[in-house]
Every structure is written in structure tokens, then in C-alpha cells.
Design an enzyme around this catalytic site. Sequence first.
Site, mmCIF file in Angstrom:
data_model
loop_
_atom_site.group_PDB
_atom_site.id
_atom_site.type_symbol
_atom_site.label_atom_id
_atom_site.label_comp_id
_atom_site.label_asym_id
_atom_site.label_seq_id
_atom_site.Cartn_x
_atom_site.Cartn_y
_atom_site.Cartn_z
ATOM 1 N N ASN A 58 0.833 -1.205 0.000
ATOM 2 C CA ASN A 58 0.000 0.000 0.000
ATOM 3 C C ASN A 58 0.868 1.257 0.000
ATOM 4 O OD1 ASN A 58 0.660 -0.812 2.689
ATOM 5 N ND2 ASN A 58 -1.015 0.398 3.546
ATOM 6 N N ILE A 59 0.339 2.296 -0.629
ATOM 7 C CA ILE A 59 1.046 3.579 -0.738
ATOM 8 C C ILE A 59 0.054 4.672 -0.345
ATOM 9 C CG2 ILE A 59 2.275 5.159 -2.284
ATOM 10 C CD1 ILE A 59 2.768 2.708 -4.137
ATOM 11 N N GLU A 60 0.366 5.383 0.730
ATOM 12 C CA GLU A 60 -0.570 6.400 1.221
ATOM 13 C C GLU A 60 -0.147 7.797 0.786
ATOM 14 O OE1 GLU A 60 -0.949 5.583 5.438
ATOM 15 O OE2 GLU A 60 -2.183 3.810 5.000
ATOM 16 N N GLU A 96 -3.224 -4.379 -3.168
ATOM 17 C CA GLU A 96 -3.762 -5.238 -4.235
ATOM 18 C C GLU A 96 -3.768 -4.513 -5.576
ATOM 19 O OE1 GLU A 96 -4.995 -4.606 -1.267
ATOM 20 O OE2 GLU A 96 -6.137 -6.297 -0.449
ATOM 21 N N CYS A 136 -10.949 -3.074 -4.097
ATOM 22 C CA CYS A 136 -9.939 -3.998 -4.651
ATOM 23 C C CYS A 136 -10.581 -5.289 -5.156
ATOM 24 C CB CYS A 136 -8.860 -4.295 -3.614
ATOM 25 S SG CYS A 136 -7.772 -2.886 -3.358
HETATM 26 N N1 THU Z 1 -5.276 -1.431 2.558
HETATM 27 C C1 THU Z 1 -4.728 -2.252 1.618
HETATM 28 O O1 THU Z 1 -3.607 -2.033 1.147
HETATM 29 N N2 THU Z 1 -5.457 -3.313 1.231
HETATM 30 C C2 THU Z 1 -6.681 -3.652 1.705
HETATM 31 O O2 THU Z 1 -7.296 -4.582 1.220
HETATM 32 C C3 THU Z 1 -7.270 -2.892 2.803
HETATM 33 C C4 THU Z 1 -6.585 -1.613 3.125
HETATM 34 C C5 THU Z 1 -4.502 -0.269 3.000
HETATM 35 C C6 THU Z 1 -5.044 1.059 2.570
HETATM 36 C C7 THU Z 1 -4.453 1.985 3.636
HETATM 37 O O3 THU Z 1 -3.153 2.342 3.240
HETATM 38 C C8 THU Z 1 -4.368 1.109 4.860
HETATM 39 O O4 THU Z 1 -4.458 -0.243 4.395
HETATM 40 C C9 THU Z 1 -5.439 1.352 5.905
HETATM 41 O O5 THU Z 1 -6.698 1.328 5.337
#
Ligand code: THU
Length: 133
Positions: free
Chosen positions: A45-47, A58, A92
Site C-alpha cells: 500500500n502507498i498512502e 492489491e 480492490c
Molecule cells: N489497505 C490495503 O492495502 N489493502 C486492503 O485490502 C485494505 C486496506 C490499505 C489502505 C491503507 O493504506 C491502509 O491499508 C489502511 O486502510
Amino acid sequence: MNKKYLGLLTDSAIKARKFSYSPYSKFAVGAALLTQNNKIYTGNNIECASYSLSICAERVVFSKAISEGEKKFSAIAISSSKKIFTFPCGACRQFMYEFGKDLDVIIVRSKSEFIITKLTELLPGAFDKQSLI
Ligand code: THU
């Protein structure tokens, strides 16, 4: 799925958390995607400070693989930094369905603890290109 790839995929998903950029949620997610030719792609994940622009692991891993020319996938493993089973979010599930209707989805809690399910179990009655006709 054979055991060799199951082990490789779960390990890869756990390792992929390392590069997660999640300073806001502190919730690191790693994903490993297996193509039908047995190649593994990884993503995390990348915020973003503008929170809604954050991308889940995903969608990152699918985007990496598709942009490298991959089209057929057999399984994805997903692992989070919390000691829980982290299931893919609804967005996703829909995104993955576009590219992998028969996908096995492996929810990884640890190397030895995982749940294997199917995308069709997680997204019954999906909206897809047939829905547009
Ligand atoms: N996140 C994912 O990468 N995949 C998921 O299926 C659920 C949530 C990430 C998004 C965000 O960066 C963090 O988890 C908290 O929601």
C-alpha cells in the site's frame, strides 16, 4: 495450487510489507500476485497526505503486473502488519475481478496461518463487462 507456489506466495506477501508507505494509518499491507506462467509480482500500500488518494497493495500489485504485459493470473496473497486476517477491501475486490475472475485469494496471517478463498466467494454477483451490454 501446488505447495511450492503457495509457500513462495505467502512469503512474498509478508516480505512485500517492508516497502509499504503507510505513515498515516501505520497499517502496512503486502501483496504477492502469481501469474499463470508462475511469475510472482509484489506490491504494497502507498498512502498520501490527501488520504483518499492512497492506493491499496492489491491494486498496486495488479497495476505493476498488467503494466508489464501480464494478463492471466492464478492467485494473490495478502498480508498485513496487524496480527489479523486482512481481507481485500471492496474496491480492490472489484478491481481484481476485472483481471482474475478465477483468482485464488490467500489471506495470510503468518507463514503457517492462512485462509484460501476464491474471488467469486468474496464478490458474488460482480459487476463486469457483461453488465454493460
Ligand atoms: N489497505 C490495503 O492495502 N489493502 C486492503 O485490502 C485494505 C486496506 C490499505 C489502505 C491503507 O493504506 C491502509 O491499508 C489502511 O486502510
